[in-house]
Design a protein around this motif. Structure first.
Motif, mmCIF file in Angstrom:
data_model
loop_
_atom_site.group_PDB
_atom_site.id
_atom_site.type_symbol
_atom_site.label_atom_id
_atom_site.label_comp_id
_atom_site.label_asym_id
_atom_site.label_seq_id
_atom_site.Cartn_x
_atom_site.Cartn_y
_atom_site.Cartn_z
ATOM 1 N N ARG A 84 45.315 40.150 43.241
ATOM 2 C CA ARG A 84 45.266 41.733 42.849
ATOM 3 C C ARG A 84 44.222 41.879 41.736
ATOM 4 O O ARG A 84 43.337 42.958 41.771
ATOM 5 C CB ARG A 84 46.480 42.037 42.322
ATOM 6 C CG ARG A 84 46.900 43.424 42.477
ATOM 7 C CD ARG A 84 48.210 43.970 42.034
ATOM 8 N NE ARG A 84 49.316 42.975 42.614
ATOM 9 C CZ ARG A 84 50.339 42.678 42.069
ATOM 10 N NH1 ARG A 84 50.537 42.804 40.778
ATOM 11 N NH2 ARG A 84 51.217 41.890 42.696
ATOM 12 N N TYR A 87 51.445 38.783 50.812
ATOM 13 C CA TYR A 87 50.022 38.523 50.010
ATOM 14 C C TYR A 87 49.657 37.120 50.776
ATOM 15 O O TYR A 87 48.638 36.558 49.997
ATOM 16 C CB TYR A 87 50.310 38.602 48.666
ATOM 17 C CG TYR A 87 50.820 39.558 47.874
ATOM 18 C CD1 TYR A 87 50.104 40.967 48.022
ATOM 19 C CD2 TYR A 87 52.195 39.985 47.481
ATOM 20 C CE1 TYR A 87 50.525 42.075 47.387
ATOM 21 C CE2 TYR A 87 52.586 40.972 46.932
ATOM 22 C CZ TYR A 87 51.713 42.019 47.018
ATOM 23 O OH TYR A 87 52.270 43.418 46.486
ATOM 24 N N GLN A 109 40.419 44.282 42.150
ATOM 25 C CA GLN A 109 40.114 45.286 41.270
ATOM 26 C C GLN A 109 38.858 44.960 40.689
ATOM 27 O O GLN A 109 38.241 46.122 40.082
ATOM 28 C CB GLN A 109 41.309 45.434 40.254
ATOM 29 C CG GLN A 109 42.674 45.863 40.705
ATOM 30 C CD GLN A 109 43.899 45.918 39.930
ATOM 31 O OE1 GLN A 109 43.562 45.746 38.500
ATOM 32 N NE2 GLN A 109 45.008 46.489 40.243
#
Length: 108
Positions: free
Chosen positions: A90, A37, A94
């Motif tokens: 994350r 990440y 979204q």
């Protein structure tokens, strides 16, 4: 102090050192896995990631190398920080941008 107590303390100390070594290895592996990440984490995440791994591998520490307590602390702190950065990245992926149409949600 009898020899039995000395040997018992020696064995217990050895087991503690082995447990700390195992904990350091497990944490290093988890930190390494969060490295996927890194692109989303920014420069701060990259510094923490590489700094924690280099500190763990480098032979000069705050405590001598057979005592992995400082390594476990550095890796644990880095893992907490990197996990929070990964969760934020994350969540940002979204959340749709304003003005963009939202995709229809599926129901099960």
């Amino acid at each position: 102090m009898s020899d039995e107590w000395f040997y018992a303390l020696f064995v217990i100390g050895g087991l503690i050192l082995v447990a700390l070594l195992i904990a350091a290895i497990v944490l290093a592996i988890r930190v390494w896995k969060t490295g996927k990440y890194l692109q989303a984490m920014g420069i701060g995440g990259k510094w923490v990631f590489w700094g924690a791994l280099i500190y763990t591998i480098f032979p000069i520490d705050l405590l001598p190398d057979p005592i992995y307590l400082d390594d476990v602390g550095v890796l644990g702190g880095a893992l907490i920080y990197l996990s929070r950065l990964a969760m934020k990245a994350r969540q940002n992926r979204q959340v749709p941008q304003q003005g963009q149409p939202q995709s229809p949600q599926r129901t099960r």
